[in-house]
Enzyme design. Structure first.
Site, PDB file in Angstrom:
ATOM      1  N   LYS A 239      17.541 -17.280 -33.200  1.00  0.00           N
ATOM      2  CA  LYS A 239      17.329 -18.478 -32.371  1.00  0.00           C
ATOM      3  C   LYS A 239      16.570 -19.583 -33.100  1.00  0.00           C
ATOM      4  O   LYS A 239      16.792 -20.755 -32.832  1.00  0.00           O
ATOM      5  CB  LYS A 239      16.586 -18.106 -31.080  1.00  0.00           C
ATOM      6  CG  LYS A 239      15.170 -17.636 -31.297  1.00  0.00           C
ATOM      7  CD  LYS A 239      14.558 -17.113 -30.006  1.00  0.00           C
ATOM      8  CE  LYS A 239      13.111 -16.737 -30.231  1.00  0.00           C
ATOM      9  NZ  LYS A 239      12.618 -15.773 -29.262  1.00  0.00           N
TER      10      LYS A 239
ATOM     11  N   ARG B 258       4.879 -12.669 -19.992  1.00  0.00           N
ATOM     12  CA  ARG B 258       6.120 -13.417 -19.927  1.00  0.00           C
ATOM     13  C   ARG B 258       7.074 -12.501 -19.172  1.00  0.00           C
ATOM     14  O   ARG B 258       6.786 -12.155 -18.039  1.00  0.00           O
ATOM     15  CB  ARG B 258       6.604 -13.830 -21.324  1.00  0.00           C
ATOM     16  CG  ARG B 258       7.539 -15.034 -21.270  1.00  0.00           C
ATOM     17  CD  ARG B 258       8.001 -15.512 -22.633  1.00  0.00           C
ATOM     18  NE  ARG B 258       8.905 -14.556 -23.264  1.00  0.00           N
ATOM     19  CZ  ARG B 258       9.411 -14.694 -24.497  1.00  0.00           C
ATOM     20  NH1 ARG B 258       9.063 -15.747 -25.238  1.00  0.00           N
ATOM     21  NH2 ARG B 258      10.234 -13.806 -25.010  1.00  0.00           N
TER      22      ARG B 258
HETATM   23  C1  LIG Z   1      12.021 -14.813 -29.952  1.00  0.00           C
HETATM   24  C2  LIG Z   1      11.975 -13.400 -29.554  1.00  0.00           C
HETATM   25  C3  LIG Z   1      11.803 -12.412 -30.539  1.00  0.00           C
HETATM   26  C4  LIG Z   1      11.579 -12.724 -32.002  1.00  0.00           C
HETATM   27  O1  LIG Z   1      10.259 -13.134 -32.218  1.00  0.00           O
HETATM   28  P1  LIG Z   1       9.662 -13.401 -33.692  1.00  0.00           P
HETATM   29  O2  LIG Z   1       8.229 -13.612 -33.460  1.00  0.00           O
HETATM   30  O3  LIG Z   1      10.361 -14.586 -34.225  1.00  0.00           O
HETATM   31  O4  LIG Z   1       9.934 -12.165 -34.485  1.00  0.00           O
HETATM   32  C5  LIG Z   1      11.827 -11.089 -30.108  1.00  0.00           C
HETATM   33  N1  LIG Z   1      11.983 -10.764 -28.821  1.00  0.00           N
HETATM   34  C6  LIG Z   1      12.135 -11.688 -27.850  1.00  0.00           C
HETATM   35  C7  LIG Z   1      12.289 -11.247 -26.435  1.00  0.00           C
HETATM   36  C8  LIG Z   1      12.126 -13.038 -28.188  1.00  0.00           C
HETATM   37  O5  LIG Z   1      12.270 -13.960 -27.220  1.00  0.00           O
END
Ligand SMILES: *Cc1c(COP(=O)(O)O)cnc(C)c1O
Length: 361
Positions: free
Chosen positions: A36, A129
């Protein structure tokens, strides 16, 4: 070359992916690569794919659609909207969930399309969250299991995001214990226990991964080389070829469009700036000021750093960044390119700006 440009060093990115793959392989754990933060841009995806990544994850369906290799698994990271259920079933194999209503809709749609959709039950142990609270996990899993169009694929937890909570043996163990309870009570396998994101990498490097966790979801660490709980740089664990991860996979390049000796304090009656803010300037006398063609639409100056340490970033508007070059030994001129190192936050905005040219070198 078109500017502003976001330059990606292929070799450094490949090294980073290889180091992470090595660490996981040695411990027989799996991870999915989170796309993302670069909007799943095809040229970067291609590097991931060629390096052997087969599990991809993104928070947006629009990005998952771009990941169209035949032999990969696609995870939807953000809880599905009820309005996108059909796309979720079509374009992802696995989604993270916490709402029974959504799981019911996913199941119904999967049955209609003749598919089985895998779900991970998210459990919230404090970051606040997504996720069900631990006391609700057992019953929610039981209810989810009643739906025939879905496969209960595991449990997951997220940290370091909204609440900034750090994963510890204690809070992660709440999730692994619940997975065990779910497995016993309903007589099912719980194949995946996904123990977090880049903030859980310290468990791996310190060999303290709570027993049961067999998966992480990794975005940031692959690009910037640091676990995000304590910001420690990660090294490969093979002593024969010990290597640290690269922090500088990305460079932002922008071009000077004006370079002039000007005062440091604006002249005239002080009102508000372009963003309705009152700005105060320190009087440093005359300075050598450069304007580069890149602005707040592309990146927040708080999240970038000039590689020439004698450059000070003094401000920005929508399409301009103002630099103070007074201290610089190098004699810059109009047309010169200024290089910046970037962080996760700036990668996110630079990737979404359609004005930024992404280039792999
Ligand atoms: C964005 C996201 C990740 C990845 O997080 P990083 O800190 O970039 O490794 C993993 N799990 C969820 C649910 C996310 O939204």
């Amino acid at each position: 070359m078109k500017y502003p440009a976001l330059i990606i060093n292929r070799e450094k990115l490949e090294t980073n992916i290889n180091i992470i793959q090595g660490l996981f392989k040695e411990r027989a754990l799996s991870f999915c690569a989170v796309t993302k933060c670069f909007c799943a841009k095809p040229e970067i995806l291609d590097i991931y794919y060629k390096t052997g990544i087969r599990e991809f994850a993104d928070s947006r369906i629009e990005n998952l659609k771009k990941i169209n290799y035949n032999d990969v698994t696609r995870w939807l990271l953000r809880l599905p909207m009820l309005s996108e259920v059909e796309d979720v079933v079509r374009y992802s194999d696995i989604s993270l969930n916490s709402e029974l209503q959504t799981v019911a809709a996913l199941s119904e749609c999967a049955l209609r399309l003749g598919k089985k959709h895998k779900i991970i039950l998210m459990i919230d142990v404090g970051d606040l969250r997504e996720g069900v609270l631990p006391e609700d996990a057992l019953n929610t899993a039981g209810e989810m299991l009643k739906h025939k169009g879905i496969e209960f694929y595991g449990v997951g937890v997220n940290f370091n995001c909204f609440g900034g909570i750090i994963p510890t043996t204690k809070n992660v163990s709440i999730v692994t214990s619940l997975a065990l309870e779910i497995s016993k009570k309903y007589g099912i396998e719980v194949p995946i226990i996904s123990g977090g994101n880049s903030g859980s990498m310290h468990f791996l490097t310190e060999n303290t991964m709570p027993a049961g966790v067999n998966n992480l979801r990794l975005g940031e660490v692959i690009f910037f080389g640091r676990e995000t709980s304590y910001q420690k740089l990660i090294e490969s664990s093979l002593p024969a070829s010990r290597q640290t991860m690269h922090e500088d996979v990305f460079t932002l390049k922008a071009q000077i469009i004006e370079l002039k000796q000007k005062p440091s304090v604006p002249i005239g009656e002080a009102g508000l700036n372009a963003f309705g803010e009152k700005v105060v300037f320190e009087d440093k006398g005359e300075m050598l000021r450069a304007i580069i063609a890149c602005g707040r639409q592309d990146v927040d100056i708080e999240k970038i750093k000039a590689i020439d340490e004698e450059i000070d970033i003094i401000g920005q508007s929508s399409d301009h960044i103002i630099l103070d070059l007074t201290r610089c030994k190098k004699k810059y001129k109009v047309g010169d390119i200024i290089d910046f190192s970037i962080s996760y936050g700036s990668l996110l905005s630079l990737s979404t700006s359609e004005y930024v040219n992404v280039l792999i070198t």
